[in-house]
Design a protein around this motif. Structure first.
Motif, PDB file in Angstrom:
ATOM      1  N   GLU A  44       0.875  -1.169   0.000  1.00 51.43           N
ATOM      2  CA  GLU A  44       0.000   0.000   0.000  1.00 51.43           C
ATOM      3  C   GLU A  44       0.911   1.217   0.000  1.00 51.43           C
ATOM      4  OE1 GLU A  44      -2.772  -0.165   3.213  1.00 51.43           O
ATOM      5  OE2 GLU A  44      -3.599  -2.102   2.591  1.00 51.43           O
ATOM      6  N   THR A  45       0.815   2.038  -1.018  1.00 51.92           N
ATOM      7  CA  THR A  45       1.736   3.148  -1.203  1.00 51.92           C
ATOM      8  C   THR A  45       1.003   4.372  -1.732  1.00 51.92           C
ATOM      9  OG1 THR A  45       3.661   3.932  -2.497  1.00 51.92           O
ATOM     10  CG2 THR A  45       2.349   2.150  -3.460  1.00 51.92           C
ATOM     11  N   PRO A  46       1.395   5.555  -1.303  1.00 43.46           N
ATOM     12  CA  PRO A  46       0.807   6.769  -1.864  1.00 43.46           C
ATOM     13  C   PRO A  46       1.234   7.028  -3.312  1.00 43.46           C
ATOM     14  CG  PRO A  46       2.574   7.317  -0.336  1.00 43.46           C
ATOM     15  CD  PRO A  46       2.330   5.853  -0.195  1.00 43.46           C
ATOM     16  N   LEU A  47       2.176   6.242  -3.790  1.00 41.19           N
ATOM     17  CA  LEU A  47       2.674   6.439  -5.148  1.00 41.19           C
ATOM     18  C   LEU A  47       1.804   5.755  -6.198  1.00 41.19           C
ATOM     19  CD1 LEU A  47       6.519   5.937  -4.609  1.00 41.19           C
ATOM     20  CD2 LEU A  47       5.182   8.056  -4.495  1.00 41.19           C
ATOM     21  N   ALA A  48       0.902   4.864  -5.784  1.00 40.71           N
ATOM     22  CA  ALA A  48       0.082   4.132  -6.750  1.00 40.71           C
ATOM     23  C   ALA A  48      -1.252   3.750  -6.124  1.00 40.71           C
ATOM     24  CB  ALA A  48       0.813   2.876  -7.234  1.00 40.71           C
ATOM     25  N   ALA A  49      -2.252   3.608  -6.975  1.00 36.24           N
ATOM     26  CA  ALA A  49      -3.594   3.267  -6.496  1.00 36.24           C
ATOM     27  C   ALA A  49      -3.769   1.776  -6.246  1.00 36.24           C
ATOM     28  CB  ALA A  49      -4.627   3.739  -7.514  1.00 36.24           C
ATOM     29  N   SER A  50      -2.789   0.975  -6.687  1.00 37.14           N
ATOM     30  CA  SER A  50      -2.887  -0.469  -6.508  1.00 37.14           C
ATOM     31  C   SER A  50      -1.485  -1.034  -6.348  1.00 37.14           C
ATOM     32  CB  SER A  50      -3.588  -1.118  -7.709  1.00 37.14           C
ATOM     33  OG  SER A  50      -2.717  -1.169  -8.834  1.00 37.14           O
ATOM     34  N   SER A  51      -1.417  -2.343  -6.141  1.00 36.22           N
ATOM     35  CA  SER A  51      -0.127  -3.018  -6.040  1.00 36.22           C
ATOM     36  C   SER A  51       0.292  -3.641  -7.368  1.00 36.22           C
ATOM     37  CB  SER A  51      -0.193  -4.096  -4.953  1.00 36.22           C
ATOM     38  OG  SER A  51      -1.213  -5.043  -5.242  1.00 36.22           O
TER      39      SER A  51
ATOM     40  N   ASP B 131       7.579   5.871   1.582  1.00 31.56           N
ATOM     41  CA  ASP B 131       7.208   6.659   2.755  1.00 31.56           C
ATOM     42  C   ASP B 131       7.530   8.144   2.612  1.00 31.56           C
ATOM     43  OD1 ASP B 131       6.445   4.272   3.800  1.00 31.56           O
ATOM     44  OD2 ASP B 131       8.024   4.128   5.314  1.00 31.56           O
ATOM     45  N   GLY B 132       8.266   8.493   1.573  1.00 29.97           N
ATOM     46  CA  GLY B 132       8.591   9.897   1.337  1.00 29.97           C
ATOM     47  C   GLY B 132       9.795  10.408   2.095  1.00 29.97           C
ATOM     48  N   ARG B 133      10.515   9.514   2.785  1.00 29.64           N
ATOM     49  CA  ARG B 133      11.699   9.972   3.512  1.00 29.64           C
ATOM     50  C   ARG B 133      12.846  10.311   2.567  1.00 29.64           C
ATOM     51  NH1 ARG B 133      13.036   5.421   6.614  1.00 29.64           N
ATOM     52  NH2 ARG B 133      11.206   4.287   5.885  1.00 29.64           N
ATOM     53  N   ILE B 134      12.794   9.754   1.373  1.00 32.80           N
ATOM     54  CA  ILE B 134      13.693  10.163   0.291  1.00 32.80           C
ATOM     55  C   ILE B 134      12.801  10.595  -0.861  1.00 32.80           C
ATOM     56  CG2 ILE B 134      15.484   9.451  -1.325  1.00 32.80           C
ATOM     57  CD1 ILE B 134      16.466   7.456   0.744  1.00 32.80           C
ATOM     58  N   GLY B 135      12.782  11.899  -1.136  1.00 38.52           N
ATOM     59  CA  GLY B 135      11.896  12.458  -2.149  1.00 38.52           C
ATOM     60  C   GLY B 135      12.631  12.953  -3.369  1.00 38.52           C
ATOM     61  N   PRO B 136      11.911  13.558  -4.322  1.00 39.31           N
ATOM     62  CA  PRO B 136      12.509  13.950  -5.608  1.00 39.31           C
ATOM     63  C   PRO B 136      13.718  14.869  -5.479  1.00 39.31           C
ATOM     64  CG  PRO B 136      10.121  14.051  -5.730  1.00 39.31           C
ATOM     65  CD  PRO B 136      10.454  13.790  -4.296  1.00 39.31           C
ATOM     66  N   GLU B 137      13.630  15.896  -4.646  1.00 37.10           N
ATOM     67  CA  GLU B 137      14.757  16.829  -4.537  1.00 37.10           C
ATOM     68  C   GLU B 137      15.988  16.149  -3.970  1.00 37.10           C
ATOM     69  OE1 GLU B 137      13.637  20.295  -2.393  1.00 37.10           O
ATOM     70  OE2 GLU B 137      12.054  20.880  -3.830  1.00 37.10           O
ATOM     71  N   GLU B 138      15.775  15.287  -2.986  1.00 37.18           N
ATOM     72  CA  GLU B 138      16.913  14.578  -2.395  1.00 37.18           C
ATOM     73  C   GLU B 138      17.505  13.586  -3.369  1.00 37.18           C
ATOM     74  OE1 GLU B 138      17.940  13.586   2.129  1.00 37.18           O
ATOM     75  OE2 GLU B 138      15.976  12.953   1.438  1.00 37.18           O
TER      76      GLU B 138
END
Length: 231
Positions: free
Chosen positions: A29-36, A219-226
């Motif tokens: 389950e991820t905020p990056l996609a609506a499904s697995s 989880d977003g702890r490493i994001g696009p800018e980083e």
């Protein structure tokens, strides 16, 4: 520092890896996609950054010798410019050579699956592939002679610490540094435990070429800018 996203695939879907306890992996389950669904999850990761490579742990291939062929075909068709580092439980030189011939696939030969050190010795200089040294606790899974023969390793070597996967405990720095010391000019990649950009900076400072990451991206702890900064 090369950041390589990870897709753990089991039963045709992406699952959340957790400390190597594969029997209890569940659909992600991820905020990056609506499904697995694997293509959907890969699209979510690619929305963060156009990663040149994605690592796939095909758990059905590793555990039962039944790779997710339909999923692999869908991913390589959707992302024709991406290299998919694929660990599908390759056991023999013939299996590795056949996988290397597939478009978009870079075979990963995992120590836990390979039938003997002679397979790695045979492949030296014959195909482009990645070697994964797989550890559970302090033990190398697979032929013990493999850790003693760095001269037959390919240019890219993953150090996979299974109990660190998805744990949030930080990378296995001592083991990574030990492997780096004997690897010569080879590129060494960390797998398991990376929590944030600080871990990646430490790894880079120790000469580690890249890291395989899943949880910290979702989880977003490493994001696009980083990702851009660290890359």
């Amino acid at each position: 520092m090369q950041i390589i996203p990870v897709l753990d695939i089991k039963g045709g879907v992406v699952v959340r890896g957790m400390m190597g306890d594969r029997a209890n992996y569940r659909p992600i389950e991820t905020p990056l996609a609506a499904s697995s669904e694997p293509v959907a999850v890969a699209e979510g990761l690619m929305a963060l950054h156009e990663f040149p490579a994605i690592y796939i742990a095909d758990l059905d291939g590793i555990e039962a010798g039944r790779p997710n062929e339909v999923v692999l075909d869908a991913l390589t068709a959707r992302f024709p410019n991406t290299d998919f580092w694929l660990d599908a439980g390759l056991r023999s030189k013939g299996e590795a050579e056949a996988m290397a011939a597939r478009r978009g696939i870079v075979p990963v030969v995992g120590s836990e699956s390979v039938e003997s050190v002679e397979v790695v010795r045979h492949l030296a200089g014959r195909i482009a592939y990645v070697l994964s040294l797989d550890f559970r606790g302090d033990a190398l899974l697979g032929p013990p002679e493999l850790i003693e023969a760095p001269e037959i390793w390919p240019d890219r070597v993953i150090v996979m610490t299974l109990q660190k996967v998805g744990s949030g405990q930080g990378p296995d720095l001592a083991r990574l540094c030990a492997i780096r010391q004997v690897a010569g000019e080879r590129h060494v990649y960390a797998a398991g435990g990376v929590r944030h950009g600080g871990d990646l900076e430490i790894l880079a400072g120790e000469g580690i070429a890249g890291a395989l990451i899943a949880t910290a991206l979702h989880d977003g702890r490493i994001g696009p800018e980083e990702i851009v900064r660290l890359s």
